[in-house]
Structure formats: C-alpha cells, structure tokens
Design a protein around this motif. Sequence first.
Motif, PDB file in Angstrom:
ATOM      1  N   ARG A 331     -17.788  10.433  27.771  1.00 49.61           N
ATOM      2  CA  ARG A 331     -17.436   9.393  26.805  1.00 49.61           C
ATOM      3  C   ARG A 331     -17.548   8.016  27.424  1.00 49.61           C
ATOM      4  NH1 ARG A 331     -11.502  11.534  25.909  1.00 49.61           N
ATOM      5  NH2 ARG A 331     -11.913  13.776  25.891  1.00 49.61           N
ATOM      6  N   ASP A 332     -17.627   7.026  26.544  1.00 49.08           N
ATOM      7  CA  ASP A 332     -17.563   5.637  26.972  1.00 49.08           C
ATOM      8  C   ASP A 332     -16.140   5.131  26.747  1.00 49.08           C
ATOM      9  OD1 ASP A 332     -20.244   5.535  27.629  1.00 49.08           O
ATOM     10  OD2 ASP A 332     -20.845   4.932  25.603  1.00 49.08           O
ATOM     11  N   TYR A 333     -15.462   4.808  27.833  1.00 47.17           N
ATOM     12  CA  TYR A 333     -14.103   4.264  27.756  1.00 47.17           C
ATOM     13  C   TYR A 333     -13.154   5.192  26.980  1.00 47.17           C
ATOM     14  CZ  TYR A 333     -16.920   0.232  28.990  1.00 47.17           C
ATOM     15  OH  TYR A 333     -17.820  -0.604  29.584  1.00 47.17           O
ATOM     16  N   GLY A 334     -13.342   6.495  27.179  1.00 40.72           N
ATOM     17  CA  GLY A 334     -12.439   7.459  26.558  1.00 40.72           C
ATOM     18  C   GLY A 334     -12.658   7.680  25.080  1.00 40.72           C
ATOM     19  N   GLU A 335     -13.766   7.156  24.528  1.00 40.42           N
ATOM     20  CA  GLU A 335     -14.012   7.289  23.105  1.00 40.42           C
ATOM     21  C   GLU A 335     -15.223   8.180  22.830  1.00 40.42           C
ATOM     22  OE1 GLU A 335     -12.390   2.920  21.650  1.00 40.42           O
ATOM     23  OE2 GLU A 335     -14.542   3.282  21.817  1.00 40.42           O
ATOM     24  N   TYR A 336     -15.225   8.774  21.645  1.00 42.07           N
ATOM     25  CA  TYR A 336     -16.434   9.467  21.203  1.00 42.07           C
ATOM     26  C   TYR A 336     -16.646   9.177  19.723  1.00 42.07           C
ATOM     27  CZ  TYR A 336     -13.684  13.262  19.046  1.00 42.07           C
ATOM     28  OH  TYR A 336     -12.836  13.985  18.269  1.00 42.07           O
ATOM     29  N   GLY A 337     -17.838   9.449  19.239  1.00 41.47           N
ATOM     30  CA  GLY A 337     -18.153   9.093  17.857  1.00 41.47           C
ATOM     31  C   GLY A 337     -18.902  10.160  17.107  1.00 41.47           C
ATOM     32  N   LYS A 338     -19.798   9.715  16.234  1.00 42.42           N
ATOM     33  CA  LYS A 338     -20.465  10.609  15.285  1.00 42.42           C
ATOM     34  C   LYS A 338     -21.392  11.616  15.945  1.00 42.42           C
ATOM     35  CE  LYS A 338     -24.002   7.065  14.490  1.00 42.42           C
ATOM     36  NZ  LYS A 338     -23.401   6.091  15.428  1.00 42.42           N
ATOM     37  N   GLU A 339     -21.706  11.412  17.237  1.00 40.55           N
ATOM     38  CA  GLU A 339     -22.583  12.353  17.928  1.00 40.55           C
ATOM     39  C   GLU A 339     -21.991  13.760  18.001  1.00 40.55           C
ATOM     40  OE1 GLU A 339     -23.185   8.194  19.391  1.00 40.55           O
ATOM     41  OE2 GLU A 339     -21.448   9.534  19.286  1.00 40.55           O
ATOM     42  N   VAL A 340     -20.656  13.864  17.860  1.00 45.39           N
ATOM     43  CA  VAL A 340     -20.033  15.195  17.906  1.00 45.39           C
ATOM     44  C   VAL A 340     -20.509  16.065  16.747  1.00 45.39           C
ATOM     45  CG1 VAL A 340     -17.989  14.326  19.103  1.00 45.39           C
ATOM     46  CG2 VAL A 340     -17.982  14.439  16.611  1.00 45.39           C
ATOM     47  N   ASP A 341     -20.823  15.429  15.609  1.00 44.47           N
ATOM     48  CA  ASP A 341     -21.323  16.197  14.463  1.00 44.47           C
ATOM     49  C   ASP A 341     -22.724  16.735  14.731  1.00 44.47           C
ATOM     50  OD1 ASP A 341     -19.018  15.845  13.021  1.00 44.47           O
ATOM     51  OD2 ASP A 341     -19.791  14.227  11.754  1.00 44.47           O
ATOM     52  N   VAL A 342     -23.547  15.975  15.447  1.00 49.49           N
ATOM     53  CA  VAL A 342     -24.886  16.443  15.796  1.00 49.49           C
ATOM     54  C   VAL A 342     -24.787  17.675  16.687  1.00 49.49           C
ATOM     55  CG1 VAL A 342     -27.043  15.865  16.977  1.00 49.49           C
ATOM     56  CG2 VAL A 342     -25.906  14.150  15.539  1.00 49.49           C
ATOM     57  N   TRP A 343     -23.888  17.634  17.671  1.00 49.54           N
ATOM     58  CA  TRP A 343     -23.686  18.798  18.549  1.00 49.54           C
ATOM     59  C   TRP A 343     -23.278  20.030  17.728  1.00 49.54           C
ATOM     60  CZ3 TRP A 343     -24.011  19.864  23.845  1.00 49.54           C
ATOM     61  CH2 TRP A 343     -23.412  21.067  24.251  1.00 49.54           C
ATOM     62  N   SER A 344     -22.296  19.859  16.858  1.00 50.48           N
ATOM     63  CA  SER A 344     -21.828  20.988  16.044  1.00 50.48           C
ATOM     64  C   SER A 344     -22.943  21.538  15.170  1.00 50.48           C
ATOM     65  CB  SER A 344     -20.636  20.556  15.181  1.00 50.48           C
ATOM     66  OG  SER A 344     -19.545  20.151  15.982  1.00 50.48           O
ATOM     67  N   HIS A 401     -24.972  14.821  27.201  1.00 51.59           N
ATOM     68  CA  HIS A 401     -24.485  13.453  27.068  1.00 51.59           C
ATOM     69  C   HIS A 401     -24.826  12.911  25.680  1.00 51.59           C
ATOM     70  CE1 HIS A 401     -23.372   9.343  27.896  1.00 51.59           C
ATOM     71  NE2 HIS A 401     -22.880   9.736  29.061  1.00 51.59           N
ATOM     72  N   PRO A 402     -23.847  12.420  24.942  1.00 56.57           N
ATOM     73  CA  PRO A 402     -24.102  11.965  23.567  1.00 56.57           C
ATOM     74  C   PRO A 402     -25.121  10.847  23.470  1.00 56.57           C
ATOM     75  CG  PRO A 402     -21.893  11.332  24.323  1.00 56.57           C
ATOM     76  CD  PRO A 402     -22.432  12.298  25.312  1.00 56.57           C
ATOM     77  N   LYS A 403     -25.239  10.005  24.491  1.00 59.74           N
ATOM     78  CA  LYS A 403     -26.210   8.913  24.446  1.00 59.74           C
ATOM     79  C   LYS A 403     -27.643   9.421  24.496  1.00 59.74           C
ATOM     80  CE  LYS A 403     -23.318   5.464  24.268  1.00 59.74           C
ATOM     81  NZ  LYS A 403     -23.233   4.634  23.044  1.00 59.74           N
ATOM     82  N   LEU A 404     -27.835  10.596  25.103  1.00 56.84           N
ATOM     83  CA  LEU A 404     -29.173  11.179  25.222  1.00 56.84           C
ATOM     84  C   LEU A 404     -29.457  12.191  24.103  1.00 56.84           C
ATOM     85  CD1 LEU A 404     -29.236  11.772  29.089  1.00 56.84           C
ATOM     86  CD2 LEU A 404     -30.097   9.797  27.811  1.00 56.84           C
ATOM     87  N   ARG A 405     -28.440  12.555  23.364  1.00 52.12           N
ATOM     88  CA  ARG A 405     -28.569  13.533  22.282  1.00 52.12           C
ATOM     89  C   ARG A 405     -29.380  12.920  21.142  1.00 52.12           C
ATOM     90  NH1 ARG A 405     -22.863  15.096  21.060  1.00 52.12           N
ATOM     91  NH2 ARG A 405     -22.997  15.710  23.257  1.00 52.12           N
ATOM     92  N   ILE A 406     -30.153  13.734  20.464  1.00 55.80           N
ATOM     93  CA  ILE A 406     -30.956  13.250  19.351  1.00 55.80           C
ATOM     94  C   ILE A 406     -30.054  12.643  18.278  1.00 55.80           C
ATOM     95  CG2 ILE A 406     -30.968  15.485  18.147  1.00 55.80           C
ATOM     96  CD1 ILE A 406     -33.843  14.832  17.255  1.00 55.80           C
ATOM     97  N   LYS A 407     -30.491  11.514  17.709  1.00 52.11           N
ATOM     98  CA  LYS A 407     -29.755  10.874  16.627  1.00 52.11           C
ATOM     99  C   LYS A 407     -29.973  11.658  15.333  1.00 52.11           C
ATOM    100  CE  LYS A 407     -28.697   7.223  19.186  1.00 52.11           C
ATOM    101  NZ  LYS A 407     -27.305   6.965  19.642  1.00 52.11           N
ATOM    102  N   LEU A 408     -28.989  11.593  14.469  1.00 52.46           N
ATOM    103  CA  LEU A 408     -29.110  12.330  13.218  1.00 52.46           C
ATOM    104  C   LEU A 408     -30.311  11.848  12.407  1.00 52.46           C
ATOM    105  CD1 LEU A 408     -27.878  14.508  11.448  1.00 52.46           C
ATOM    106  CD2 LEU A 408     -26.454  12.778  10.377  1.00 52.46           C
ATOM    107  N   LYS A 409     -30.534  10.538  12.377  1.00 45.52           N
ATOM    108  CA  LYS A 409     -31.668  10.028  11.608  1.00 45.52           C
ATOM    109  C   LYS A 409     -32.999  10.510  12.195  1.00 45.52           C
ATOM    110  CE  LYS A 409     -32.342   5.621  14.002  1.00 45.52           C
ATOM    111  NZ  LYS A 409     -32.503   4.160  13.809  1.00 45.52           N
ATOM    112  N   ASP A 410     -33.020  10.787  13.502  1.00 48.87           N
ATOM    113  CA  ASP A 410     -34.250  11.258  14.136  1.00 48.87           C
ATOM    114  C   ASP A 410     -34.486  12.743  13.905  1.00 48.87           C
ATOM    115  OD1 ASP A 410     -34.948   8.753  15.126  1.00 48.87           O
ATOM    116  OD2 ASP A 410     -33.677   8.998  16.896  1.00 48.87           O
TER     117      ASP A 410
END
Length: 485
Positions: A331-344, A401-410
């Motif tokens: 995570r960045d600074y202890g936070e996470y975002g919408k990338e968790v849905d892409v993983w799921s 790593h969520p930053k390297l994970r494919i974006k949902l729009k992609d």
Amino acid sequence: MEEELALTLTPKEELRSSQHLQGTSIPWGRLITCKTYFESIDLVETTFSFGRADDCDVIVTSKMVNNHVLLNISKRHFLIQREDDGLVYITDQSKNGTFINGVLVGKGKTKILKSDDHISLAGGQNTFYVFLCKGPEGIQDFLPEALKVKYAYIKQLGRGSCGEVCLVKHRDTCEVFAIKKIVKSQRNTSQMHKINHPLKIANEINILRQISHPCIVGMQELLETESEVYLVLEYMAGGELTSKIINQNLTEANVKFHFYQMILAVQYLHLKGVTHRDLKPENILLLDDKPETILKVSDFGLSKVTDQDDMRTVCGTRRFVAPEVLHNAFRDYGEYGKEVDVWSLGVILFLMLSKQFPFESDDVDTLRQQILTGAYDMKGQNWAEISSEAKHLVRSMLTLHPKLRIKLKDIFKHPWISRDLPMQYRVQRLLQESGCDNLTEYLEELEPPEKKFKFTLFNSSSSSSRSDSTLILETGLGDSSVKCQ
C-alpha cells in the motif's frame, strides 16, 4: 383452522365439498358473504368462478338478485385461483368491473388476494364477499403491515443471524421480488464491528440509492422501522454464480460472456466512486440457469443472509482478498483503493476458467502467505484448453502490487475481451431485451474519483487464530471495524 373455515356453501358447492370431506382435501380459503341472498363458501378446488353462466361455481340468477343488480353481473364476472406458489389470484372477467377494496382490477387483469380483502362488483361500493386466506400467506409474519398490502409472501430463501430473505410477489403487478430483512444491532460504539450496525446499514443504503445499472441488483423500495430494515430487491432466479461454476461445464466462451458483465458492473461502481471490496461468486447472481444469462453484482456490505455456516463464509471470502488488504507493504501510506476489486475479479476469473481457486488452503496462515507471494499456477488438465489470452489476462489481474496490476478500464482493451465483438453484441442485446436501451454511458473510459481505505490488522483476542482477526477501517466519517471475511 378447519373449525374457523366452517362449511357454509351454496347448493352446488355442498356436493363438491362433501366429496372432499370424504377424501383428504381441506379448505385453503373462504369467501364470507356480505349479502343475505348468497352463502359463505369454503374454497377447496383450485379454481372458483362467479357469474351468470351455467358453468360458474356460483350462478347468479334473477331469483337471487333484482334485475338492476343482475344487469351489472357478467356471465363470467371473476375467477379466483390458487396456484402452485400458494398464492391466491383473482382475475376480473367482467365488463362492469371487479373491485378489490374499492380499487378496480380491470378486465383481463389479475391481482393477488390477501385476508380481509373486500370483493365488490360494479362501482366498487357493492361488497359481495370478504376473502379469508389459509396457509403460509395467511399466517406469515415476515412482512410488516406496510409491506403486506403491497407484497404477497411466497417462501423463505435464506436466513442468517442478522435477518432473512424471502420471495414475494407484488399484489397488483404479480412481479417477483426478494425482500431482505435486516435486524439492526444496538447503536452503541461497542457494536460498531457488527455488519448490521445502523450506521453501516445507512451507508450501504445510500450506495444502493445512488446506483442503477443493468448488471447490478437494484433496490425497488425500502422500509425502515425502529428495529429492522426491509429492502425490496430484484429477484434473481438463477441463484449464485457459485452454483453455476460447480454444477455446469462452463466453456471459455461462457466464462467470457459472464465476466464481461462483471466488469461492466464494477466499472460503473468505480465511476460512481464505489469500491465493492467483497467481490466473490456468492455475491454475483444470475437471472436464470440458461447458458447465457444476465448477471448482476449484489451485496454492498449489508448483513449476510445465507444458509451457509460462518466458517465457510469466512474462508470463502479470504480466498478473494487482495494482498494490499493483508499487508501494508503493498500500500501507499497504509491505504488501498479500487485495485482490490480487480484482484478479486481475477480470482473469480481463475475459478471460472479452471474450477479451482488460485489460492487454496484450510490453514489461514498458509492461505495468507500464498496470496502475499502470488503462489499460484496454471498447470494441470483444467488449463490445457484455455487460451493464452485468457491466461495472460488472469496474470495481469493477479499482479501483487496494485500499481502494476492491470487497470479496470484496460481490461476492456485486453485482446481477450476487445477482439470478441460477437460476445459484446450478445451481451448488449440481452441487456437491451431486459430494458436497458443504451450501454454507452456505462462504457465511458473515465478515471473515477479516488477512494482510499486504511486498515490496521489486530487480533481481537489472545488466541493466535487468524479467523478471529479484525480489520479497523479508518475513513473521514470516523473509525469502524469490520470483519475480514
């Protein structure tokens, strides 16, 4: 109940009833007369007809009523039927009208009767019968009075510690819905960890009110009392995606057809600033059991109402949790975002293609380690026939790593999706047939508002069992704890 439904019948019904008394049939309802020239009737057969025609069960003649009344009664005025779902329907077959509680049914139209309904003829002021119902619809107490007047109870679909879900029909339109009842927990701070805390329920209701998409289960209406919340939701007769994965041999084409609808739904949520955070097959429902059917994402953190035990639910959800939820190194600074849905979604896609979980262990610590290291493979017979494009997309979604994970729009641009125009057309056609006129508004490639969540992991007891772990959610609205299931 048989004593309450005494046998007071017209001559034609007396013979029919005597035959049933010798057998095993018992009355399922009763019409209590409001006229001295009619008698009350116990309903035993599945159908009952009223009118001037000789084949009606109650035949109205000039000997029974005056000519003014007789002129307002059609040869076949109304029909009452008890169907296999246990509900009682009345169909208006008249020219001058059949009225329920003073409201016109309408020629050729059908409504569902409930106990104490007044059946009137021409004009609606002339009540002939009061209907009394026997059976589940007549004695159930699931619905409060405010909903009973609109919906007829059919059966229970599921039950849990926080409430239950039941199948109902709208009395006027005969549309089928699922009503979820959630029993509120106490409002005090010590109850904040509970999924049925009033503040959490209010937050999720606000989400449901803001969203409308053909691939997301919609809320028809809401009723809130001091102790309970009732959600009237779309009914998905096909059940959970889990059942389809287990019981059907899904081809790669079938998988893609359903997965495309999932990403349509999640893309819409992200555009609305909503991160689901609990995507799994149990929260994805199907309209029916056809090979290609409409799929809808459901359950935005409201009380779990299921007939599965808690331990299975916990394990089932953990398999879909992204690594950044489990460890702050991702995570960045202890936070996470919408990338968790892409993983799921990647875990779901893996499961649909292979009927296997990418991360699988009965030991919670081992399962956690598998997720944090991305320890999965695509070997074995189940993957032998899967295309390289599908495998590539799964790997892109299950990037640690969520930053390297494919974006949902992609994902929409990935060859596995973008090159299959016939699949996209079939999905669009199916959704249009269900009432969605234009999908373009749901396919906008916009970056949604960023929504981050900060979690701290701690053990709720001195026990070393990870199954008792709790996650603390820190948001701008105050702190609350939620179970990491």
